[in-house]
Design a protein around this motif. Structure first.
Motif, mmCIF file in Angstrom:
data_model
loop_
_atom_site.group_PDB
_atom_site.id
_atom_site.type_symbol
_atom_site.label_atom_id
_atom_site.label_comp_id
_atom_site.label_asym_id
_atom_site.label_seq_id
_atom_site.Cartn_x
_atom_site.Cartn_y
_atom_site.Cartn_z
ATOM 1 N N PHE A 1 -24.708 -33.556 -16.845
ATOM 2 C CA PHE A 1 -24.397 -34.743 -16.055
ATOM 3 C C PHE A 1 -23.540 -34.396 -14.837
ATOM 4 O O PHE A 1 -23.723 -34.978 -13.759
ATOM 5 C CB PHE A 1 -23.683 -35.790 -16.915
ATOM 6 C CG PHE A 1 -24.623 -36.573 -17.788
ATOM 7 C CD1 PHE A 1 -25.477 -37.513 -17.242
ATOM 8 C CD2 PHE A 1 -24.658 -36.357 -19.157
ATOM 9 C CE1 PHE A 1 -26.346 -38.240 -18.037
ATOM 10 C CE2 PHE A 1 -25.532 -37.072 -19.961
ATOM 11 C CZ PHE A 1 -26.378 -38.018 -19.408
ATOM 12 N N MET A 2 -22.603 -33.462 -15.006
ATOM 13 C CA MET A 2 -21.750 -33.104 -13.865
ATOM 14 C C MET A 2 -22.553 -32.435 -12.754
ATOM 15 O O MET A 2 -22.353 -32.701 -11.566
ATOM 16 C CB MET A 2 -20.607 -32.188 -14.327
ATOM 17 C CG MET A 2 -19.490 -32.931 -15.039
ATOM 18 S SD MET A 2 -17.988 -31.942 -15.303
ATOM 19 C CE MET A 2 -18.583 -30.721 -16.464
ATOM 20 N N PHE A 3 -23.456 -31.541 -13.133
ATOM 21 C CA PHE A 3 -24.271 -30.884 -12.113
ATOM 22 C C PHE A 3 -25.208 -31.878 -11.432
ATOM 23 O O PHE A 3 -25.546 -31.732 -10.261
ATOM 24 C CB PHE A 3 -25.082 -29.741 -12.740
ATOM 25 C CG PHE A 3 -24.360 -28.425 -12.760
ATOM 26 C CD1 PHE A 3 -24.241 -27.657 -11.610
ATOM 27 C CD2 PHE A 3 -23.770 -27.962 -13.937
ATOM 28 C CE1 PHE A 3 -23.559 -26.445 -11.627
ATOM 29 C CE2 PHE A 3 -23.089 -26.755 -13.968
ATOM 30 C CZ PHE A 3 -22.977 -25.988 -12.798
ATOM 31 N N SER A 4 -25.625 -32.904 -12.177
ATOM 32 C CA SER A 4 -26.494 -33.915 -11.569
ATOM 33 C C SER A 4 -25.718 -34.804 -10.590
ATOM 34 O O SER A 4 -26.296 -35.339 -9.641
ATOM 35 C CB SER A 4 -27.145 -34.783 -12.650
ATOM 36 O OG SER A 4 -26.168 -35.531 -13.352
ATOM 37 N N LEU A 5 -24.393 -34.943 -10.804
ATOM 38 C CA LEU A 5 -23.580 -35.773 -9.909
ATOM 39 C C LEU A 5 -23.118 -34.995 -8.677
ATOM 40 O O LEU A 5 -23.242 -35.468 -7.542
ATOM 41 C CB LEU A 5 -22.356 -36.305 -10.664
ATOM 42 C CG LEU A 5 -22.607 -37.417 -11.686
ATOM 43 C CD1 LEU A 5 -21.350 -37.712 -12.478
ATOM 44 C CD2 LEU A 5 -23.097 -38.693 -10.984
ATOM 45 N N ASN A 6 -22.537 -33.772 -8.915
ATOM 46 C CA ASN A 6 -22.036 -32.970 -7.799
ATOM 47 C C ASN A 6 -21.934 -31.522 -8.267
ATOM 48 O O ASN A 6 -21.024 -31.155 -9.013
ATOM 49 C CB ASN A 6 -20.654 -33.477 -7.367
ATOM 50 C CG ASN A 6 -20.194 -32.835 -6.056
ATOM 51 O OD1 ASN A 6 -20.198 -31.622 -5.922
ATOM 52 N ND2 ASN A 6 -19.769 -33.677 -5.119
ATOM 53 N N TRP A 7 -22.866 -30.708 -7.833
ATOM 54 C CA TRP A 7 -22.942 -29.346 -8.369
ATOM 55 C C TRP A 7 -21.760 -28.485 -7.941
ATOM 56 O O TRP A 7 -21.367 -27.554 -8.653
ATOM 57 C CB TRP A 7 -24.261 -28.696 -7.958
ATOM 58 C CG TRP A 7 -24.386 -28.408 -6.461
ATOM 59 C CD1 TRP A 7 -24.903 -29.227 -5.520
ATOM 60 C CD2 TRP A 7 -23.985 -27.207 -5.810
ATOM 61 N NE1 TRP A 7 -24.854 -28.639 -4.280
ATOM 62 C CE2 TRP A 7 -24.288 -27.374 -4.438
ATOM 63 C CE3 TRP A 7 -23.398 -26.021 -6.228
ATOM 64 C CZ2 TRP A 7 -24.018 -26.395 -3.494
ATOM 65 C CZ3 TRP A 7 -23.142 -25.038 -5.279
ATOM 66 C CH2 TRP A 7 -23.445 -25.217 -3.929
ATOM 67 N N LYS A 8 -21.154 -28.794 -6.777
ATOM 68 C CA LYS A 8 -20.041 -27.971 -6.294
ATOM 69 C C LYS A 8 -18.810 -28.141 -7.200
ATOM 70 O O LYS A 8 -18.166 -27.177 -7.602
ATOM 71 C CB LYS A 8 -19.694 -28.344 -4.851
ATOM 72 C CG LYS A 8 -20.789 -28.014 -3.847
ATOM 73 C CD LYS A 8 -20.385 -28.425 -2.436
ATOM 74 C CE LYS A 8 -21.507 -28.121 -1.440
ATOM 75 N NZ LYS A 8 -21.144 -28.556 -0.065
ATOM 76 N N ILE A 9 -18.494 -29.411 -7.492
ATOM 77 C CA ILE A 9 -17.333 -29.667 -8.365
ATOM 78 C C ILE A 9 -17.618 -29.157 -9.785
ATOM 79 O O ILE A 9 -16.736 -28.617 -10.446
ATOM 80 C CB ILE A 9 -16.998 -31.165 -8.397
ATOM 81 C CG1 ILE A 9 -16.758 -31.689 -6.966
ATOM 82 C CG2 ILE A 9 -15.769 -31.431 -9.253
ATOM 83 C CD1 ILE A 9 -16.498 -33.174 -6.885
ATOM 84 N N ALA A 10 -18.868 -29.338 -10.243
ATOM 85 C CA ALA A 10 -19.248 -28.856 -11.574
ATOM 86 C C ALA A 10 -19.086 -27.346 -11.660
ATOM 87 O O ALA A 10 -18.642 -26.805 -12.687
ATOM 88 C CB ALA A 10 -20.685 -29.257 -11.884
ATOM 89 N N LEU A 11 -19.413 -26.646 -10.561
ATOM 90 C CA LEU A 11 -19.280 -25.188 -10.544
ATOM 91 C C LEU A 11 -17.821 -24.775 -10.676
ATOM 92 O O LEU A 11 -17.488 -23.793 -11.342
ATOM 93 C CB LEU A 11 -19.890 -24.636 -9.250
ATOM 94 C CG LEU A 11 -20.126 -23.124 -9.209
ATOM 95 C CD1 LEU A 11 -21.098 -22.703 -10.305
ATOM 96 C CD2 LEU A 11 -20.663 -22.699 -7.830
#
Length: 588
Positions: free
Chosen positions: A163-173
């Protein structure tokens, strides 16, 4: 100092053995995993609904109340459904854990039944009990915690990442890069805690063994004023246990704070970067999405805290499980052959041919023992303490196997016959009495479960036990514990004699059977034994040589060897070792 039991490889092997026991309940396991996946999916769906709700609050006078009410209703349904499924998952996890523990404890107890006597004789009873009771209980706690949190934790991590990568991959990274720090901390601490928990379990076993020994021998301790030494020994073990427990608890207790500190850094980083993204994204990353992302970041890091706690508990559980599996994997006594003979129509013919035996390979005991016994003969075994008298009894009963040579009953090597048929052929009364917790009647009929009350009473009268039994509060239905409770040593021995009187086996073994009985009763018992031994092969271990004058054959043993053999008169005429033993008991 390295110890195989504390290495990573040994710990992994223990985990594999645990999983081997769990696989029997694979349907419950799959159900638990599916429920964990569903509950995690529903839990992760809630932040999306909350984020959408926040985005409906645009400002003063711009609140979509109908949309908010609809979303709040949906949130309530999802939360209630999640709680119900989690409750069901916990029931299944408990079922798996307690079934596995039941199986392990059953296997461990059954293992004790097949362990050779040399293992039992070389280990403290309390230490063995500690493995089956205390260690299995500790393992249960760790296994329950693992099932409750491990599956949901792993699935939560994978779900939140998606879900995090689907919302914003930079912050998820950013989250993914910082998270391994908590895993490294947890792994470092886990290595420390496993060794401490193992040492804690060992010390707990020593303490249980000492307490068990002291309770069973309290009269001896008090008689020799040995209390200070016992207390000192207990204090040493107790202090060692406290030290190991403190160190294990210390290492395990820093796991959660350490991982929480790292996870707080992750959460702060997400909040900072997410806030800047809301400001600079031009509306592509909303406040509701940031709220949702922060919720995911919190849920993502939470399992690491829980799993680190689970890992700590699992170190204790695996350390305890390793001790239980170590017992279960001990070499069993030599198994019976598939085509083992069942002894029937036993007349009492026994022969020992060129038998050698020793408890320790470097210390010889029985060497080249030869003996031929025909049906109905009385064989007395005499000699100084430690010469091997009781060892011969152990070999006859096949509690131990000869190292070389053979022992035969009715021309059958006892290693070729079933243990049950062999041992049911013997009636044994030892100097050390053995009773079980239960009624007087249950103790007497142990070897003859189908015996009638009349037969039990007749056997008790023959052994002169009937009178004292009838004076007990409930007669033959009086309940005693495993050490006989308030019964005297002589009364306990009379019950053991009654047990043999009831069985009427073809071969008798009497190892100082009347040593704890008063002289008057002993004379009556000797008369009863004389009647019982008529037509039966009898092996009599005696210290009082006056009791074996009528024996057909007297084996005089010294240092594991039969140095003289014959009847009483023949041995006296030889004027050898037997003569000196006999005369020493009647010197004034």
């Amino acid at each position: 100092m390295k110890d195989l039991r504390k290495t990573d490889k040994f710990r992994k092997n223990t985990l594999i053995k645990v999983l081997h026991h769990i696989r029997h309940y694979w349907m419950f396991l799959i159900s638990s995993i599916l429920l964990a996946a569903i509950t995690v999916a529903l839990t992760l769906y809630v932040p999306i609904l909350i984020g959408n709700t926040i985005d409906l609050i645009l400002g003063k006078g711009q609140v979509n109340f109908s949309g908010i009410f609809h979303l709040l209703t949906k949130i309530t349904i999802v939360v209630c459904s999640t709680s119900l499924l989690q409750w069901l998952m916990n029931i299944i996890n408990n079922k798996i854990a307690f079934h596995v523990i039941r199986d392990i404890r059953k296997e461990a107890f059954e293992k004790i039944e097949t362990l050779p006597l040399k293992y039992i004789d070389s280990h403290a009873y309390g230490e063995i009990v500690s493995r089956i009771i205390s260690d299995v209980d500790q393992f249960t706690d760790g296994l329950l915690l693992g099932f409750t949190q491990l599956f949901t934790g792993i699935i939560t991590i994978l779900g939140t990442l998606f879900f995090m990568f689907s919302l914003n991959w930079k912050i998820a990274l950013l989250v993914v890069v910082l998270t391994p720090l908590s895993l490294l901390v947890a792994r470092f601490i886990a290595r420390k805690t496993y060794r401490m928990f193992w040492l804690q379990s060992e010390a707990r076993g020593e303490q249980t063994a000492l307490i068990d020994e002291m309770i069973n021998n309290q009269k001896v301790v008090q008689a020799f004023s040995h209390e200070p030494e016992v207390i000192e020994q207990f204090d040493e073990i107790n202090n060692r246990l406290a030290d190991y427990s403190f160190r294990a608890t210390f290492f395990s207790s820093i796991t959660n704070p350490a991982t929480r500190f790292i996870n707080s850094i992750v959460y702060a980083g997400v909040g900072l970067v997410g806030a800047l993204s809301c400001i600079t994204s031009g509306g592509t990353f909303t406040v509701g999405q940031l709220s949702c992302f922060l919720s995911y970041a919190s849920q993502y890091t939470k399992p690491f805290n829980e799993i680190s706690g689970v890992i700590t508990e699992l170190q204790n559980a695996l350390a305890c499980a390793a001790r239980v599996f170590e017992l279960m994997e001990e070499e069993s006594q030599v198994g019976e052959k598939i085509d083992a003979t069942v002894l029937k129509n036993i007349e009492g013919n026994v022969s020992i041919k060129n038998a050698d035996f020793s408890y320790a390979p470097d210390k010889k005991l029985i060497e080249n023992l030869n003996l031929t016994v025909t049906s109905g003969q009385r064989i007395a075994i005499v000699g100084p303490t430690g010469c091997g008298k009781t060892t011969i009894i152990n070999l006859l009963m096949r509690f131990y196997d000869v190292d070389s040579g053979s022992i035969q009953v009715e021309e059958n090597d006892i290693r070729e016959v079933t243990r049950k048929s062999l041992r049911s052929s013997y009636g044994m009364v030892l100097q050390e009495t053995w009773l079980k917790a239960g009624s007087i009647r249950e103790n007497i009929i142990m070897g003859s479960p189908e015996a009638t009350d009349e037969e039990v009473i007749a056997a008790a009268k023959a052994s002169h036990a009937h009178n004292f039994i009838m004076n007990l509060p409930h007669g033959y239905d009086t309940i005693i514990n495993e050490d006989g409770g308030s019964l005297s040593q002589g009364q306990k021995q009379l019950l053991c004699i009654t047990r043999v009187m009831l069985c009427l086996p073809p071969i008798l073994i009497l190892d100082e059977a009347t040593s704890s009985i008063d002289t008057r009763t002993e004379l009556k018992i000797q008369e009863a034994f004389a009647l019982l031994m008529q037509g039966r092969t009898s092996f009599i271990v005696a210290h009082r040589l006056s009791t074996i004058r009528d024996a057909d054959i007297i084996l005089v043993m010294k240092n594991g060897r039969v140095i003289e053999q014959g009847n009483h008169e023949e041995l006296l005429k030889k004027n050898g070792f037997y003569t000196s033993l006999y005369n020493s008991q009647f010197e004034v």
